[in-house]
Scaffold this motif. Sequence first.
Motif, PDB file in Angstrom:
ATOM      1  N   ILE A   1     -14.811  16.476  -0.741  1.00 54.33           N
ATOM      2  CA  ILE A   1     -14.956  17.973  -0.527  1.00 54.33           C
ATOM      3  C   ILE A   1     -13.873  18.650  -1.410  1.00 54.33           C
ATOM      4  O   ILE A   1     -12.826  18.129  -1.630  1.00 54.33           O
ATOM      5  CB  ILE A   1     -15.076  18.725   0.674  1.00 54.33           C
ATOM      6  N   SER A   2     -14.393  19.656  -2.102  1.00 55.99           N
ATOM      7  CA  SER A   2     -13.491  20.380  -2.959  1.00 55.99           C
ATOM      8  C   SER A   2     -12.832  21.662  -2.207  1.00 55.99           C
ATOM      9  O   SER A   2     -13.475  22.505  -1.450  1.00 55.99           O
ATOM     10  CB  SER A   2     -14.225  21.249  -3.951  1.00 55.99           C
ATOM     11  N   PHE A   3     -11.565  21.751  -1.923  1.00 55.98           N
ATOM     12  CA  PHE A   3     -10.851  22.711  -1.172  1.00 55.98           C
ATOM     13  C   PHE A   3      -9.296  22.570  -1.654  1.00 55.98           C
ATOM     14  O   PHE A   3      -9.057  21.657  -2.125  1.00 55.98           O
ATOM     15  CB  PHE A   3     -10.981  22.377   0.173  1.00 55.98           C
ATOM     16  N   PRO A   4      -8.471  23.980  -1.230  1.00 56.40           N
ATOM     17  CA  PRO A   4      -7.181  23.661  -1.847  1.00 56.40           C
ATOM     18  C   PRO A   4      -6.575  22.651  -0.748  1.00 56.40           C
ATOM     19  O   PRO A   4      -6.370  22.592   0.304  1.00 56.40           O
ATOM     20  CB  PRO A   4      -6.883  25.185  -1.366  1.00 56.40           C
TER      21      PRO A   4
ATOM     22  N   LEU B   1     -22.009  14.681 -10.203  1.00 59.68           N
ATOM     23  CA  LEU B   1     -21.962  15.514  -9.024  1.00 59.68           C
ATOM     24  C   LEU B   1     -20.433  15.994  -8.756  1.00 59.68           C
ATOM     25  O   LEU B   1     -20.476  17.162  -8.184  1.00 59.68           O
ATOM     26  CB  LEU B   1     -22.606  14.747  -7.997  1.00 59.68           C
ATOM     27  N   LYS B   2     -19.578  15.040  -8.552  1.00 57.88           N
ATOM     28  CA  LYS B   2     -18.285  15.655  -8.288  1.00 57.88           C
ATOM     29  C   LYS B   2     -17.456  16.584  -9.005  1.00 57.88           C
ATOM     30  O   LYS B   2     -16.967  17.366  -8.585  1.00 57.88           O
ATOM     31  CB  LYS B   2     -17.324  14.135  -8.172  1.00 57.88           C
ATOM     32  N   ILE B   3     -17.940  16.397 -10.399  1.00 56.72           N
ATOM     33  CA  ILE B   3     -17.450  17.628 -11.214  1.00 56.72           C
ATOM     34  C   ILE B   3     -18.062  18.943 -11.167  1.00 56.72           C
ATOM     35  O   ILE B   3     -17.375  19.725 -10.806  1.00 56.72           O
ATOM     36  CB  ILE B   3     -17.452  16.892 -12.857  1.00 56.72           C
ATOM     37  N   LEU B   4     -19.308  18.773 -10.781  1.00 58.52           N
ATOM     38  CA  LEU B   4     -20.128  19.969 -10.293  1.00 58.52           C
ATOM     39  C   LEU B   4     -19.541  20.637  -9.221  1.00 58.52           C
ATOM     40  O   LEU B   4     -19.319  21.733  -8.889  1.00 58.52           O
ATOM     41  CB  LEU B   4     -21.553  19.586 -10.136  1.00 58.52           C
ATOM     42  N   ALA B   5     -19.010  19.834  -8.343  1.00 62.25           N
ATOM     43  CA  ALA B   5     -18.827  20.116  -6.844  1.00 62.25           C
ATOM     44  C   ALA B   5     -17.329  20.682  -7.031  1.00 62.25           C
ATOM     45  O   ALA B   5     -16.661  21.201  -6.145  1.00 62.25           O
ATOM     46  CB  ALA B   5     -18.891  19.124  -5.859  1.00 62.25           C
ATOM     47  N   GLY B   6     -16.649  20.243  -8.041  1.00 66.74           N
ATOM     48  CA  GLY B   6     -15.129  20.747  -8.376  1.00 66.74           C
ATOM     49  C   GLY B   6     -14.197  19.815  -7.471  1.00 66.74           C
ATOM     50  O   GLY B   6     -13.211  20.211  -7.312  1.00 66.74           O
ATOM     51  N   ILE B   7     -14.596  18.610  -7.405  1.00 67.68           N
ATOM     52  CA  ILE B   7     -13.615  17.597  -6.626  1.00 67.68           C
ATOM     53  C   ILE B   7     -12.991  17.161  -7.907  1.00 67.68           C
ATOM     54  O   ILE B   7     -11.725  16.775  -7.676  1.00 67.68           O
ATOM     55  CB  ILE B   7     -14.356  16.721  -5.913  1.00 67.68           C
ATOM     56  N   TYR B   8     -13.611  16.732  -9.047  1.00 70.85           N
ATOM     57  CA  TYR B   8     -13.057  16.151 -10.314  1.00 70.85           C
ATOM     58  C   TYR B   8     -12.880  17.223 -11.150  1.00 70.85           C
ATOM     59  O   TYR B   8     -13.764  18.070 -11.192  1.00 70.85           O
ATOM     60  CB  TYR B   8     -13.817  14.857 -10.814  1.00 70.85           C
ATOM     61  N   TYR B   9     -11.915  17.133 -12.038  1.00 75.61           N
ATOM     62  CA  TYR B   9     -11.839  18.273 -13.090  1.00 75.61           C
ATOM     63  C   TYR B   9     -12.362  17.680 -14.251  1.00 75.61           C
ATOM     64  O   TYR B   9     -12.385  16.426 -14.622  1.00 75.61           O
ATOM     65  CB  TYR B   9     -10.509  18.532 -13.446  1.00 75.61           C
TER      66      TYR B   9
END
Lengths: 276, 260
Positions: free
Chosen positions: A106-109, B86-94
């Motif tokens: 997941i994406s979080f700080p 998907l991980k890029i869309l989700a902001g997990i990878y840049y």
Amino acid sequence: MIEYKDMGIPKVLNKKNRVLLRELTKTDFKLRYQGSVLGYLWALLRPLMMFAILYIVFAKLLRLGNDIPHYPVYLLTGTVLWSFFTECTSQGIQAMLARGDLIRKISFPKYIVVVSTTFTALINLAINLGVVVIFALINGVQPSLSWLMVPVFIFELYALSLGIAFLLGAINVKYRDVMSIWDVCIQALFYAVPIIYPVTMVANSSMLAAKIILLNPIAQAIQDVRYSLITTEATTTWNFFNNPIVMAIPIVIVVIILIVGSIYFRRKSKFFAEEI
Amino acid sequence: MRREIGKRILINSPENENAIEVHNLHKSFRLPTERSWGLKQAIFNRLRGIKGYKDQKVLKGLNFTVKQGEFLGIVGRNGSGKSTLLKILAGIYYPEKDSTIIVNGNLVPFIELGVGFNPELTGRENVYLNGALLGFSNKEMDEMYDDIWKFAELEKFQDQKLKNYSSGMLVRLAFSIAIRAKGDILVLDEVLAVGDAAFQQKCNNYFASLKEKKQTIILVTHSMENVRRFCDRAIMIEDGKIAAEGDPSEVAEKYMSLFK
């Protein structure tokens, strides 16, 4: 209305992040003593046991600190703060790896992960300081207004630990050697900080060594807590140098480590998900 | 060595008909070429002037848009780059430099079910933790708590440790929490493939209800049945590029022909 947000700048502790921080801290605290018979009691027992060992070896057998009033409580305060520092840094450095599953999914700080483990250490410290205060009162230490200064120095020690955890934790993601190196550093630091021995003892043989010891922010914070909480006989950086410029050195060190650590962590955290 | 990164812009403008815009998306990973991956090797490599890693190109210039209210399917073989996308869309990878992604609205990703589930904690504790990871406040969790267990049909096991759950039970609980998530855009990776027939039915009903509500969804799947059934449009990715795009049946057809 169009609102632009750069994902590199986390909104520091907005509501969502606060909830996450609280839940992760709770989980961390629960898990640390999970499966042990005595459970949370270990948070108390560990420093007390370490204290018992140090007390027997150094106060009783080697007869250190006879000239310091309330030496047992003085020693306990030191060990409690030292455990806090080691717990904060060691757990903080490993936090990113321990929570690798979250970072990959997941994406979080990312700083929330580090801060949550250091919060767990803070909770432990609060419990232990309660014990210290009880011991101090039993030992005949008079409560005084200077006790109000204690949180200030604890905050300083916390800021230092957090800075180290950010800096070394970010490097540790890629180079796992960091944790082993830090373990050795902690061993060395334990003897470089006047926890078991009084600074005056060092000053008697080498004035220079005593000065260097007291410029270490860990030593400065611990001695200041002892001074405000237990006895004004404790040697602090302030009453040893009596010079505001020199007194600023440990504080500057803390500020620099925290700033460098945070900036480095923020820059590297973008790639944690790929590297873990 | 500083790596430059591309842009991932978050906007919030309901009048814009695009939910997601992807422009020239590139992504490569640094794979270490040495067996040992430590400080010693890093210093050694630096001294000898060796990079110590090779760049593995995964996405090679993707361009597409997702309209608001669209159900987009993404298909492709294993290793084609779907999950990375998907991980890029989700902001997990840049994304890599020169790439631009514009996300319009609140995007909620499900890369995996039950992220952060801990076997040593009870079901109750895990529900709250997982909820926090999905962005729910405790108050919201309190409100939907009973519904979560009811939907998962696991009310009896709330205070059991998660390590005592069967894998089917775990997936049901995780799915039951996940579907509470409210976002403008949902990104789902293979979450349809869970549970027994009865639970599958529930999941399918959930997806049908999302489609009815005109929720914007990106679904990565290997099930051509689901592509034909739910998607308005589909994209096939092959070797990091878009190999087909358009009508779901046609894309599904092309995908099947890859294996002939």
